[in-house]
Design an enzyme around this catalytic site. Structure first.
Site, PDB file in Angstrom:
ATOM      1  N   GLU A 213       0.823  -1.215   0.000  1.00  0.00           N
ATOM      2  CA  GLU A 213       0.000   0.000   0.000  1.00  0.00           C
ATOM      3  C   GLU A 213       0.858   1.266   0.000  1.00  0.00           C
ATOM      4  OE1 GLU A 213      -2.738  -0.638   3.309  1.00  0.00           O
ATOM      5  OE2 GLU A 213      -4.107  -1.702   1.967  1.00  0.00           O
TER       6      GLU A 213
ATOM      7  N   ASP B 118      -8.711  -8.934   3.484  1.00  0.00           N
ATOM      8  CA  ASP B 118      -8.471  -7.846   4.418  1.00  0.00           C
ATOM      9  C   ASP B 118      -9.633  -7.685   5.397  1.00  0.00           C
ATOM     10  OD1 ASP B 118      -7.508  -5.631   5.661  1.00  0.00           O
ATOM     11  OD2 ASP B 118      -7.778  -4.263   3.987  1.00  0.00           O
TER      12      ASP B 118
ATOM     13  N   GLU C  26     -13.040  -2.039  11.597  1.00  0.00           N
ATOM     14  CA  GLU C  26     -12.935  -1.285  10.344  1.00  0.00           C
ATOM     15  C   GLU C  26     -14.041  -1.638   9.346  1.00  0.00           C
ATOM     16  OE1 GLU C  26      -9.188  -1.786   8.356  1.00  0.00           O
ATOM     17  OE2 GLU C  26      -9.827  -0.664   6.594  1.00  0.00           O
TER      18      GLU C  26
HETATM   19  O1  GCW Z   1      -7.301  -2.722   5.615  1.00  0.00           O
HETATM   20  C1  GCW Z   1      -6.258  -1.899   5.367  1.00  0.00           C
HETATM   21  C2  GCW Z   1      -6.641  -0.661   6.061  1.00  0.00           C
HETATM   22  C3  GCW Z   1      -5.480   0.283   6.211  1.00  0.00           C
HETATM   23  C4  GCW Z   1      -4.381  -0.474   6.924  1.00  0.00           C
HETATM   24  C5  GCW Z   1      -4.005  -1.697   6.108  1.00  0.00           C
HETATM   25  C6  GCW Z   1      -2.971  -2.545   6.811  1.00  0.00           C
HETATM   26  C7  GCW Z   1      -2.801   0.458   8.427  1.00  0.00           C
HETATM   27  O2  GCW Z   1      -7.681  -0.060   5.358  1.00  0.00           O
HETATM   28  O3  GCW Z   1      -5.919   1.374   6.952  1.00  0.00           O
HETATM   29  O4  GCW Z   1      -3.262   0.350   7.132  1.00  0.00           O
HETATM   30  O5  GCW Z   1      -5.124  -2.489   5.927  1.00  0.00           O
HETATM   31  O6  GCW Z   1      -3.378  -3.473   7.488  1.00  0.00           O
HETATM   32  O7  GCW Z   1      -1.793  -2.282   6.673  1.00  0.00           O
END
Ligand code: GCW
Length: 836
Positions: free
Chosen positions: A303, A382, A410
């Site tokens: 990311e 995720d 989340e």
């Molecule tokens: O699910 C995603 C989240 C990000 C997060 C990432 C991760 C901290 O939306 O906010 O970043 O995973 O786990 O690295």
């Protein structure tokens, strides 16, 4: 009659205001016969042999707990008293001080032994730890027994932690905000520095230690480079100091580019000797200030974070260079397995993000140093509402691992929805990946028990904040409790965990406990029912707030959370035969089960297969009808939670009663927004009507856009499914009104106003029936901290429910809206339903 009233009054006094701050450590007074029994069983003295910081916490906590529960202040002593006493110490210390007790055992690190010893006419309640932490955990365990009404008079119980790594991650930014945090600002940071007052950190340490958590990372894995700046160490050290009495080691998240960005080198190549030396000296400096520093968590090549790929190096190269500087001090490096390409071509049906963790790491098995563990999210995508266990857990035999579970909600309603995640985690932890001869459940794999790895365990992303109740929802505390309990002992069942938590948190009124347990245990399925059944994953705004509904947000972009729903069918084909081949990452026994539609469980069907809407599930329903039914069932279940909670009025302390009621009522409204949005989207896509005739037919509902509007203007809502009929009205004037004439029969009704609570402003609403105002309210919810939503959409869509309104045919119903700031007093519809 009077005596009855008096009893009532006494009960009310006992229900003093509770904020949720004490969570499961309330130490509420024990009542009735049990009180006398415990006063009998618990001696008047608590003696400490282990005069360490952690030892003193254990002793003080014992005094505090017994005082709260038994109304007795125990006398604190050192050594072995000649009267009945609780004796706290490490096993070695106890053996030395009282050899006659013959406490022969070998206790693994951080474990404890609770043992009643009778010696020379004196009775000792011994809390023996393998070490100071074990002793502290034992002290908490003894207190928990009293709080749970369990016998303590004659103890002989050893408990050992299931795994060595029992860590929390916090995604706190140094500026004081928290990524994906829903319980307020950071308890650690403010304006780029450790907070002046760190008392919340100690209190958090106490909560964590009470369940055996032994490490906590204190900054976001999307790490600020400042975290490793040389002059920053004192800030970290202050936080470590606040945690230390509770045995919680501080862990830091770092940026892999640090040797260059803060170290001043011209490279961060992990194979460059200068880079290795920089990591070593930087980590040595941390250990100098913080000798009990736990280690580092590293998110690299993910990311947008930099990583070893910059130099064509491997994740093993990256992990090892950071781990080697920690090794001399016993520090651990948790390297995140969450590495994937977020620019994938969605047109290519063979592409699959779910493959990423395995594809990135399994070839490197055996190349990681012994103090490295790969920190792997429970599922391959995720933290979606339902995912299979990550195949990577079963693929690493020579590499240590840890499972990453997300406590912060989340994708799970962000503290506005009650979703108890322990049953979900249990499914993964107990899932057998068939990675070796005999059972190889995920819990055993991550703990290093299957392939005899030196380290391994559990990491929970908690993201607690400064809110009094830590997580923004009293019910969400059960997830933090449950995570920690599972990290200690993953063999506990969901019902055991929820029943402990409920009694500790709300007391032991059977009516209260039954209601809460029932709600918690069903809440995950309920949430799945209205957000993303059959393995669709959450049909949420994937590229935005991860909260509201947006069925297509996952599609036609590189993020790879595709469900591939179109007019013919739905689901990701992950088979080996015709799909992405993801299923082939599992060992044969598991792969075989998922590969065939005939044996793939319904709950994961659309995760593994692409099928027509008319495909018949094992449960006998077609996919499309199941999607409709589950959404109606889920929304109805939340309505039932509200009714059940209302029955607890007077039985739960006032503040928490009201807080939870408001949360559940809001959730019930949201569940209906989800229900309508998803079912309408699929009805349109599939062209197949709901066999029950519900979808698209809403008795009693009048769309705002079809009312008489004064000042309000009609707006198209995007995505269209986010508003009833795809449209809403909003007010651009100083005030507006929407009016309708009631045409039904005379009677008592519930009036539901579906309005929009946009961020950055607090619009006011007033509902009139004829000449009378029947309700007025302000739209001032805080929904998405740090991500204000100014749109008219499913996130801001909010329900106001007014019960017991008398209506007669011809009544004018009028909603007045007064905008404020960005809040345009939007309205979706008004629904009039007979009172049930
Ligand atoms: O699910 C995603 C989240 C990000 C997060 C990432 C991760 C901290 O939306 O906010 O970043 O995973 O786990 O690295």
């Amino acid at each position: 009659m009077w005596s009855k009233l008096l009893v009532g009054a006494a009960a009310l006094v006992a229900l003093h205001a509770e904020t949720g701050y004490d969570a499961w450590l309330r130490y509420a007074p024990v009542e009735g016969a049990a009180l006398a029994q415990y006063r009998q069983a618990i001696p008047a003295v608590v003696s400490l042999l282990d005069d360490s910081e952690i030892g003193r916490s254990a002793q003080a906590e014992t005094v505090r707990g017994m005082r709260g529960m038994l109304g007795r202040t125990l006398r604190t002593e050192a050594g072995v008293p000649s009267e009945n006493a609780i004796v706290l110490g490490t096993l070695d210390e106890i053996r030395r001080a009282a050899p006659a007790w013959r406490l022969d055992a070998s206790l693994p690190a951080e474990s404890f032994w609770l043992k009643t010893v009778a010696s020379g006419g004196v009775r000792y309640t011994v809390v023996a730890g393998a070490d100071a932490r074990g002793m502290l955990y034992g002290a908490f365990a003894l207190l928990r027994k009293v709080a749970l009404g369990q016998p303590v008079a004659s103890l002989d119980e050893k408990q050992l932690p299931y795994a060595r790594i029992r860590w929390i991650n916090q995604w706190d930014r140094l500026n004081g905000t928290i990524e994906r945090g829903y319980g307020g600002a950071s308890i650690f940071w403010e304006d780029g520095k450790a907070r002046a007052d760190l008392s919340r950190v100690s209190d958090y340490g106490r909560l964590l230690a009470s369940l055996g958590i032994n490490g906590c990372s204190i900054n976001n894995v999307n790490a600020d480079i400042k975290a490793l700046a040389p002059d920053f160490v004192p800030q970290i050290a202050r936080i470590a100091e606040a945690f230390r009495p509770w045995g919680v080691r501080v862990v830091l998240a770092v940026d892999f580019g640090s040797p260059q960005s803060v170290g001043g080198l011209d490279t961060f190549d992990p194979l460059d000797a200068r880079v290795a030396a920089w990591w070593q000296s930087t980590e040595a400096a941390i250990y100098k200030a913080i000798p009990d520093f736990g280690g580092i968590v590293l998110k690299a090549d993910s990311e947008g974070r930099v990583g070893p790929s910059t130099y064509h190096r491997t994740h093993a190269d990256a992990a090892n260079v950071v781990a080697r500087g920690l090794k001399p001090y016993g520090g651990l490096l948790l390297y995140r397995g969450f590495v994937y390409d977020h620019h994938m071509d969605w047109r290519n049906l063979k592409n699959d993000r779910a493959r990423a963790a395995y594809d990135n790491f399994h070839d490197l098995d055996g190349q990681f140093d012994d103090n490295v563990a790969i920190q792997i999210k429970n599922g391959p995508i995720d933290f979606q509402v339902r995912e299979p266990a990550s195949p990577l857990f079963g693929a690493l035999e020579k590499t240590s691992q840890a499972i990453e579970l997300q406590v912060t909600q989340e994708y799970m309603g962000q503290a506005h929805h009650t979703v108890f995640l322990v049953p979900m985690w249990k499914e993964t932890l107990d899932f057998d990946l068939h990675a070796g001869p005999g059972p190889t459940p995920v819990k055993a794999l991550v703990a290093g028990r299957v392939f005899h790895r030196p380290i391994g365990g559990f990491v929970g992303v908690a993201n607690v904040g400064m809110d009094r109740d830590w997580l923004g929802n009293h019910m969400s505390q059960a997830n933090l409790y449950g995570f920690a309990r599972l990290a200690w002992n993953p063999d506990l069942t969901s019902s055991e965990i929820v029943s402990e938590w409920t009694r500790l948190t709300f007391g032991d009124n059977p009516a209260v406990d039954k209601t809460i347990e029932q709600m918690q245990l069903t809440s995950w399925r309920t949430y799945e029912d209205y957000t993303g059944p059959l393995g669709l994953q959450n049909l949420t705004d994937i590229t935005g707030n991860h909260y509201g509904v947006n069925v297509e947000a996952s599609e036609r972009n590189g993020w790879g959370q595709w469900h591939r729903a179109d007019e013919k069918g739905v689901g990701m084909d992950r088979t080996v035969a015709t799909g992405t081949g993801y299923i082939g990452q599992y060992r044969p026994a598991v792969a075989k089960m998922y590969e065939s539609e005939a044996t793939c469980p319904d709950d994961l069907l659309l995760f593994m297969h692409h099928v027509p809407y008319t495909h018949v599930l094992h449960n006998g329903k077609t996919v499309i009808q199941y999607i409709y039914d589950s959404h109606y069932r889920g929304a109805e279940a939340v309505e039932e939670y509200v009714r059940a909670w209302r029955r607890l009025a007077g039985l739960v302390d006032e503040q928490r009663y009201r807080d939870v009621l408001a949360q559940l009522e809001y959730q019930a409204g949201q569940a209906e927004v989800w229900r309508d949005a998803v079912t309408n989207w699929f009805a349109r896509a599939s062209g197949i009507a709901d066999a029950e005739g519900r979808v698209g037919h809403y008795p009693g509902r009048t769309e705002a856009e079809s009312m008489q509007l004064q000042g309000y203007t009609v707006r198209e809502v995007t995505p269209a499914e986010d508003a009833s009929g795809g449209k809403a009205v909003a007010c651009a004037a100083a005030s507006c009104a929407a009016e309708m004439k009631y045409q039904g029969a005379a009677g008592w009704y519930t009036v539901r106003v579906e309005y929009f609570d946009q961020a950055e402003g607090a619009a006011k609403f007033r509902l009139w029936v004829g000449k009378q105002v029947v309700d007025e309210w302000t739209a001032d919810l805080t929904l998405l901290p740090g991500r204000p939503d100014r749109r008219l959409d499913s996130t801001t869509s909010t329900r106001r429910q007014i019960t017991g309104v008398a209506l007669r045919p011809g009544d004018e119903i009028r909603l007045e809206g007064v905008p404020n700031g960005s809040d345009q007093a939007g309205l979706d519809y008004i629904e009039i339903l007979p009172v049930r």
